[in-house]
Design a protein around this motif. Sequence first.
Motif, mmCIF file in Angstrom:
data_model
loop_
_atom_site.group_PDB
_atom_site.id
_atom_site.type_symbol
_atom_site.label_atom_id
_atom_site.label_comp_id
_atom_site.label_asym_id
_atom_site.label_seq_id
_atom_site.Cartn_x
_atom_site.Cartn_y
_atom_site.Cartn_z
ATOM 1 N N LYS A 95 0.826 -1.210 0.000
ATOM 2 C CA LYS A 95 0.000 0.000 0.000
ATOM 3 C C LYS A 95 0.857 1.255 0.000
ATOM 4 O O LYS A 95 1.952 1.271 0.552
ATOM 5 N N MET A 96 0.318 2.321 -0.575
ATOM 6 C CA MET A 96 1.018 3.600 -0.597
ATOM 7 C C MET A 96 1.032 4.208 0.811
ATOM 8 O O MET A 96 0.046 4.128 1.538
ATOM 9 N N VAL A 97 2.167 4.787 1.159
ATOM 10 C CA VAL A 97 2.327 5.466 2.438
ATOM 11 C C VAL A 97 2.213 6.968 2.173
ATOM 12 O O VAL A 97 2.850 7.492 1.253
ATOM 13 N N LYS A 98 1.411 7.672 2.964
ATOM 14 C CA LYS A 98 1.268 9.117 2.803
ATOM 15 C C LYS A 98 2.570 9.802 3.203
ATOM 16 O O LYS A 98 3.115 9.557 4.270
ATOM 17 N N LEU A 99 3.058 10.673 2.349
ATOM 18 C CA LEU A 99 4.323 11.349 2.596
ATOM 19 C C LEU A 99 4.159 12.753 3.151
ATOM 20 O O LEU A 99 5.135 13.449 3.375
ATOM 21 N N SER A 100 2.928 13.196 3.379
ATOM 22 C CA SER A 100 2.696 14.586 3.778
ATOM 23 C C SER A 100 3.389 14.961 5.084
ATOM 24 O O SER A 100 3.619 16.130 5.343
ATOM 25 N N LYS A 101 3.739 13.983 5.913
ATOM 26 C CA LYS A 101 4.413 14.280 7.174
ATOM 27 C C LYS A 101 5.935 14.267 7.040
ATOM 28 O O LYS A 101 6.636 14.515 7.998
ATOM 29 N N PHE A 102 6.447 13.973 5.854
ATOM 30 C CA PHE A 102 7.886 13.868 5.655
ATOM 31 C C PHE A 102 8.392 14.976 4.745
ATOM 32 O O PHE A 102 7.724 15.362 3.798
ATOM 33 N N LYS A 103 9.573 15.461 5.030
ATOM 34 C CA LYS A 103 10.238 16.382 4.120
ATOM 35 C C LYS A 103 11.392 15.612 3.507
ATOM 36 O O LYS A 103 12.290 15.159 4.204
ATOM 37 N N LEU A 104 11.345 15.455 2.200
ATOM 38 C CA LEU A 104 12.362 14.707 1.481
ATOM 39 C C LEU A 104 13.218 15.687 0.700
ATOM 40 O O LEU A 104 12.716 16.632 0.114
ATOM 41 N N SER A 105 14.504 15.479 0.707
ATOM 42 C CA SER A 105 15.362 16.345 -0.087
ATOM 43 C C SER A 105 16.620 15.606 -0.501
ATOM 44 O O SER A 105 17.011 14.611 0.094
ATOM 45 N N ALA A 106 17.218 16.122 -1.538
ATOM 46 C CA ALA A 106 18.509 15.645 -2.005
ATOM 47 C C ALA A 106 19.402 16.875 -2.089
ATOM 48 O O ALA A 106 18.926 18.007 -2.012
ATOM 49 N N VAL A 107 20.674 16.690 -2.252
ATOM 50 C CA VAL A 107 21.589 17.821 -2.302
ATOM 51 C C VAL A 107 21.149 18.777 -3.402
ATOM 52 O O VAL A 107 21.012 18.396 -4.560
ATOM 53 N N GLY A 108 20.881 20.021 -3.020
ATOM 54 C CA GLY A 108 20.525 21.042 -3.992
ATOM 55 C C GLY A 108 19.094 21.016 -4.470
ATOM 56 O O GLY A 108 18.722 21.819 -5.301
ATOM 57 N N GLN A 109 18.258 20.098 -3.977
ATOM 58 C CA GLN A 109 16.873 20.035 -4.439
ATOM 59 C C GLN A 109 15.941 19.743 -3.285
ATOM 60 O O GLN A 109 16.291 19.018 -2.365
ATOM 61 N N ASP A 110 14.753 20.316 -3.357
ATOM 62 C CA ASP A 110 13.678 19.939 -2.447
ATOM 63 C C ASP A 110 12.642 19.205 -3.275
ATOM 64 O O ASP A 110 12.434 19.500 -4.444
ATOM 65 N N TYR A 111 12.004 18.246 -2.634
ATOM 66 C CA TYR A 111 10.966 17.477 -3.302
ATOM 67 C C TYR A 111 9.655 17.684 -2.575
ATOM 68 O O TYR A 111 9.621 17.825 -1.374
ATOM 69 N N VAL A 112 8.597 17.667 -3.322
ATOM 70 C CA VAL A 112 7.266 17.750 -2.744
ATOM 71 C C VAL A 112 6.554 16.459 -3.108
ATOM 72 O O VAL A 112 6.520 16.065 -4.263
ATOM 73 N N SER A 113 6.010 15.802 -2.105
ATOM 74 C CA SER A 113 5.346 14.533 -2.379
ATOM 75 C C SER A 113 4.097 14.761 -3.209
ATOM 76 O O SER A 113 3.476 15.819 -3.150
ATOM 77 N N SER A 114 3.718 13.764 -3.964
ATOM 78 C CA SER A 114 2.556 13.876 -4.834
ATOM 79 C C SER A 114 1.250 13.946 -4.048
ATOM 80 O O SER A 114 0.243 14.367 -4.576
ATOM 81 N N ASP A 115 1.266 13.576 -2.763
ATOM 82 C CA ASP A 115 0.047 13.630 -1.963
ATOM 83 C C ASP A 115 -0.022 14.888 -1.101
ATOM 84 O O ASP A 115 -0.917 15.045 -0.302
ATOM 85 N N ASP A 116 0.926 15.809 -1.277
ATOM 86 C CA ASP A 116 0.945 17.055 -0.506
ATOM 87 C C ASP A 116 -0.089 18.001 -1.100
ATOM 88 O O ASP A 116 0.008 18.391 -2.261
ATOM 89 N N GLU A 117 -1.068 18.420 -0.303
ATOM 90 C CA GLU A 117 -2.172 19.218 -0.816
ATOM 91 C C GLU A 117 -1.975 20.717 -0.606
ATOM 92 O O GLU A 117 -2.739 21.516 -1.087
ATOM 93 N N THR A 118 -0.952 21.116 0.141
ATOM 94 C CA THR A 118 -0.749 22.539 0.381
ATOM 95 C C THR A 118 -0.084 23.159 -0.818
ATOM 96 O O THR A 118 0.684 22.532 -1.538
ATOM 97 N N ASP A 119 -0.387 24.446 -1.051
ATOM 98 C CA ASP A 119 0.185 25.145 -2.198
ATOM 99 C C ASP A 119 0.495 26.578 -1.778
ATOM 100 O O ASP A 119 -0.251 27.495 -2.047
ATOM 101 N N ASN A 120 1.608 26.776 -1.087
ATOM 102 C CA ASN A 120 1.960 28.121 -0.671
ATOM 103 C C ASN A 120 3.081 28.658 -1.553
ATOM 104 O O ASN A 120 3.594 27.985 -2.429
ATOM 105 N N GLU A 121 3.482 29.913 -1.311
ATOM 106 C CA GLU A 121 4.489 30.558 -2.144
ATOM 107 C C GLU A 121 5.824 29.813 -2.138
ATOM 108 O O GLU A 121 6.487 29.705 -3.152
#
Length: 137
Positions: A95-121
């Motif tokens: 089953k898919m795990v909701k990623l909205s509680k996690f902040k994922l990043s790699a060197v030089g990049q931030d990622y936003v999970s596909s299940d993240d519903e917020t859309d701020n600046e």
Amino acid sequence: QTQSIRDIFDNISLSVISFLEDQKRVAEIEFAERLGVAETALNCWEEEHGPYKLPDDYKAFLQISDGLQLTWKIVKNAVAYPLGSMHLNKLSEVKMVKLSKFKLSAVGQDYVSSDDETDNEDKKETKKQSIAAFDID
């Protein structure tokens, strides 16, 4: 001669079961033999969870055995205590795990999970990339 699921698992796992059986204080080794899943079941899972795909090695394993359940106990003072477990979910339990509680990043990049519903600046400036996690064990 056809190999059992247990024999195949022992071959691909560096003989884990055989190793456990050789240990004098290990007892009650239980391995659940499961038939593998058909390629059509894997294709259906990927269609249902698209655009996400299962890794090729995991798919190959599932075609041998639909998941994995291996447990063992250790004996101390003539009492068997649960000690170890190896487990992988059956395909139907992945089953898919909701990623909205996690902040994922790699060197030089931030990622936003596909299940993240917020859309701020801040997130508008973030490079969006589709990421998902699935619970397989």
